[in-house]
Enzyme design. Sequence first.
Site, PDB file in Angstrom:
ATOM      1  N   LYS A 137     -14.291 -14.098 -10.732  1.00  0.00           N
ATOM      2  CA  LYS A 137     -14.197 -15.831 -10.723  1.00  0.00           C
ATOM      3  C   LYS A 137     -13.961 -16.697 -11.893  1.00  0.00           C
ATOM      4  CE  LYS A 137     -15.605 -20.454 -10.924  1.00  0.00           C
ATOM      5  NZ  LYS A 137     -17.513 -21.192  -9.831  1.00  0.00           N
ATOM      6  N   HIS A 275      11.900   5.283  21.384  1.00  0.00           N
ATOM      7  CA  HIS A 275      12.128   3.605  21.297  1.00  0.00           C
ATOM      8  C   HIS A 275      11.130   3.222  21.927  1.00  0.00           C
ATOM      9  CE1 HIS A 275      15.837   3.025  19.217  1.00  0.00           C
ATOM     10  NE2 HIS A 275      16.942   3.770  19.292  1.00  0.00           N
TER      11      HIS A 275
END
Length: 515
Positions: A137, A275
């Site tokens: 922070k 596929h």
Amino acid sequence: MAIKRALISVSDKTGIVEFAQQLAAQGVEIISTGGTHTLLKEQGVPVIGISEVTGFPEIMDGRVKTLHPAVHSGLLAVRDNEEHQAQMKELNLDYIDLVVVNLYPFQQTIEKPGVSYEEAIENIDIGGPTMLRSAAKNHAFVTVVVDAADYSKVIEELQAEGDTTLATRKSLAAKVFRHTAAYDSLIASYLNEQVGETYPERLTLTYEKIQSLRYGENPHQQAAFYRAPLAVQGSLTTAEQLHGKELSYNNINDANAALSIVSEFEGPAVVAVKHMNPCGVGIGESVYEAYKKAYESDPTSIFGGIVAANRPIDSDTAALLHEIFLEIVIAPEFTPEAIDILSQKKNIRLLRTGHVPAPDKRQAGWQLTSVDGGLLVQENDLHSLKEDQLSVATDRQPTEEELAQLAFGWNVVKHVKSNAIVLVKDGMTVGVGAGQMNRVGAARIAIAQAGEKAKGAVLASDAFFPMGDTLELAAAAGITAVIQPGGSIRDEESVKVANEHGIAMVMTGVRHFKH
């Protein structure tokens, strides 16, 4: 500003002694805790114990040591805030400019077989994440390191300028919050599992990056490959690549589909995928026989495809695989001779998965599908066919051989894009109709592909027949038996057509839509 004071507390001590030595050489004062303090002291690194800073002993088996104002004031004080400066001076507190922390090994703990709930809970870090968050922070003034890979960058900048750049501190702070978010997510997932919370009001997921990909499904799409932290053994995310160029996005999708299909079978099985749909599936007494059947299922479509086996690849099978162009071969293991044969082709990828779990031992999990602005979550489809759950809807009962072929077809059709029809004969697929907008269209494709092989074949359908037209096509092609979920309001129409043509029809009561 300069880095003058560091706090080091790490569970994973990889590289920490060398890093601390380099900090000390730059005149940085080092504070440490517990085992890290002991290690650094043993290695001759000048180090101050945390209790000397807090004036309070480490208590409760080390559970409480850094949760103290003397620590967090030094981390959170805004250095250019006069009020903060005054308070630090008034309370005789010192700033901490660098935090080096990694956390209790929660993931490694819950990965251990038979780990107790109590041991898992004991390995939830509290002080570590708190220090990391405080430092991150306040990254405008504090450097925070959670990853040993960043030690060298910090030392490089410290040696050059006496401090890190703001850009580096921002980057390190972002990594910290990713790290603590992932840590908390893993704990939440573990506790959800312990209390049986399957679909919580907030779903927090974490994944670890395996690799960046050249591109996604198409070259204009960026992509990367991630794995769950508790990845399933025998899966693609834990497979070892033995040979060949880097996997692509489409390779990974297809390879995963191939592995999913081949894991449906107890005996030797081989699957060829294009596929994400199977173009050939074969079973046999050996992996060699299974591959020959998978190849003969569709010799055209297998070209450039992906092949997966649930048994080790031997030299004889490798010799057959070597005859055509394949993108990937996946197997639990390869003999040295098989690797020699297959690696003669520069680009073929060889993936070793290790043991492939039996169908009834597969690990349950979630299937995640993104939608715009959200996520669909469902259980993986691990349904296995049980003979006592089947019902025969027609006058004619299927023969034992037909039942075996129907079960095989059912295992395959659940992995074919809906609407799906699969034709099976002699332990191999002979026709696959995938992804059609209507069921009769899928049947036409499968039957056309099978040609003369459709005679005497069986048919598997992933969902019910809304009318009898698919059965009429099947009868005309010479198909002898059908397996389907049933449940249509017009089931009787299909049953009537099947009876008229002497087709045995089995209903499962379960459908396998796959979108």
